[in-house]
Every structure is written in C-alpha cells, then in structure tokens.
Design an enzyme around this catalytic site. Structure first.
Site, short mmCIF file in Angstrom:
data_model
loop_
_atom_site.label_atom_id
_atom_site.label_comp_id
_atom_site.label_asym_id
_atom_site.label_seq_id
_atom_site.Cartn_x
_atom_site.Cartn_y
_atom_site.Cartn_z
N ARG A 152 70.85 2.03 -87.65
CA ARG A 152 71.69 0.86 -87.38
C ARG A 152 70.95 -0.47 -87.60
NH1 ARG A 152 75.98 2.02 -83.85
NH2 ARG A 152 76.58 -0.16 -84.17
N HIS A 208 66.77 6.07 -93.99
CA HIS A 208 66.81 4.92 -93.08
C HIS A 208 65.41 4.48 -92.62
CE1 HIS A 208 71.09 5.45 -93.10
NE2 HIS A 208 70.98 6.68 -92.64
N PRO A 242 67.97 4.37 -76.68
CA PRO A 242 66.93 5.01 -75.88
C PRO A 242 66.67 4.21 -74.59
CG PRO A 242 66.30 4.95 -78.17
CD PRO A 242 67.54 4.13 -78.06
N GLU A 243 66.60 4.91 -73.49
CA GLU A 243 66.35 4.29 -72.19
C GLU A 243 64.94 4.62 -71.74
OE1 GLU A 243 69.59 5.19 -69.50
OE2 GLU A 243 71.05 5.12 -71.14
#
Length: 282
Positions: free
Chosen positions: A118, A99, A2-3
């Site tokens: 991740r 997750h 995400p930016e």
C-alpha cells in the site's frame, strides 16, 4: 496495520540477526518510502558504512541503532510499517518482490528488504546527535508503553475519568497508550467484559483493573504467538503470526463466542470495526 505485538516480533527478529552487520549500500525503488532526508542519495550515504548495533521499539515505530566505523554514534535507521509494510531478512539473490520499495545490503551477503504493497510505510535516517523525535515527529505524540510502570491503573483512571468517548476509541488513541490498535483493543475489551461503546468515564475501579490486566495479557499472548496475520503482516523470515487462530472476538463476526457460543457482533466506531460478544460484554 501491524500493532505492538507484530512490531515487537519484528524488532526481536532484527535484534537477533542484524547486530554486527555493516550497511554496505542500498537501492531505493520508491522515493516516497524515504521520509528523511529529503534526498534519497543523502539517506543512503548517511547509513552506508554504519553497523547495526541494536533495535528499539517505541509504539509502532522501529529504531535501528547505528554505529560508525570509528565506534562513534551513527544515528538511527527509523521504520514505520504502517498498513502493509514488511522487513525481510534475505539472501540478496532472492528474486525481488513486486512491492519491494527499499533494499539495504549488509555484510556477510545479507539483505534487509522493505516490502510494502500500500506504500504508506516510511523509513528515516536520523543523523548522530539528533533526537529521533525531532525527525520522526510522530514519536512526540505517543503515550506510555503498555509494559512501562507509567501505564498503571491509576494512570488509566486519571486519563479516562473526564472522557465520554467510547472506550474502544480511547484505547486506539496513541497518546493514551502506545502501540495498542484495533485487534488488541477488541481482545482486551472482551477479556475485561466491557462493550466497545461503554463511555470511558463510566468504567468503575474493578472493571478498570480488569481492563488494565487484559491489555497486558493479550499483548503478552500475541507476542508469544509471533503476532497476528490476517493479510500482509510477516516476521523477518516471511512467516505468519499465529495469534489470529485463537482470537476471542476480532475478525470473528457471526462466529460463536468461544465462551458462551453467542454470535460475535461487529459495529463501526469512528470508521473502525469493533467486535464484541453481546452476552459476555456488558
């Protein structure tokens, strides 16, 4: 990862729904998701009882401002989503995802859930009277925000004038500009007509002005679209961002340019992908 537009979209969502909600406890399902304090129990006890009063963003970091029951400062809840992190605003009865790493229970039967496939993302509790950058040390490395006055054409000119590195690599440097990442660097370079490999010190004044304007334009457009979802990013309600459907070049390798129909090309720069139109970008 995400930016700025994605993190800003999450910030705005959190700023709408969480203020006034008291943190009543939580559950950490993956200890390494907590970057500070070292003990998970200390993290949970530090935030429990505080009320979320506001959310701030610095680069790709989120800072939830906490207020203690007596009205005093409660420090901050810090979050970095990294590659696959999500903050979801849910009913506590919602089944726990595979997750899910952290669950934070709030008043009025709400839950803020941190999900991260991740497991690169991190959460911090910054105690009261402690500067966030003394705990979240990555904050010290950040350059100006793109929409701040400090990020000007003159600033860009001064920072790039003695640099031979490719302009795409320069734009990914968080010390140059905070929050800009792979997607929007590609998009800004397309709009400014610059190839990713162009040496930073070879960009003339007019093209530098176009680049500065393009950075602000693509970030504004993406924020208005709720960010970009190519894989894991979601807003706090689990909804995808919409910018990807109108991207000029990013992730469009081999597809026709939206302006001239020349196939978009992809190359590797310092281990990262760069997408560009060989006709529109010189």
């Amino acid at each position: 990862m995400p930016e700025l537009p994605e993190v800003e979209t999450v910030r705005r969502g959190l700023a709408r729904v969480t203020p006034g909600h008291r943190l009543e406890g939580g559950q950490v399902l993956l200890d390494r998701a907590i970057a500070h304090p070292a003990q998970v129990a200390t993290f949970l006890s530090g935030i429990t009882g505080s009320t979320l009063s506001d959310w701030h963003r610095r680069g790709k970091y989120l800072l939830g401002q906490l207020t203690r029951p007596d009205g005093g400062a409660g420090g901050y809840l810090g979050v970095h989503l990294r590659m696959t992190g999500q903050l979801l605003w849910l009913d506590p009865e919602t089944p726990v995802q595979a997750h899910c790493r952290v669950r934070l229970w709030l008043s009025d039967n709400r839950e803020l859930r941190y999900v991260d496939q991740r497991t690169f993302g991190r959460l911090w509790w910054v105690p009261p009277d402690t500067a966030p950058d003394t705990i979240m040390t990555g904050l010290r490395l950040l350059g100006p925000e793109p929409f701040d006055d400090q990020f000007s054409v003159a600033y860009l000119r001064q920072r790039l004038a003695r640099s031979r590195r490719p302009i795409k690599n320069a734009l990914l440097d968080q010390a140059l500009v905070a929050g800009l990442g792979n997607i929007y660097a590609d998009e800004a370079l397309f709009l400014s007509g610059l190839r990713p490999l162009t040496p930073s010190d070879r960009i003339g004044p007019q093209r530098l002005e176009r680049l500065h304007s393009a950075i602000l334009k693509v970030l504004t457009t993406s924020i208005e679209s709720g960010g970009t979802t190519f894989s894991d990013y979601r807003d706090i309600y689990g909804i995808n961002g919409n910018y990807g459907g109108v991207a000029w070049v990013y992730d469009r390798d081999g597809q026709p340019c939206r302006v001239c129909e020349t196939p978009i090309r992809r190359l590797k720069l310092a281990g990262r992908s760069a997408h560009y139109c060989p006709q529109c970008q010189r």
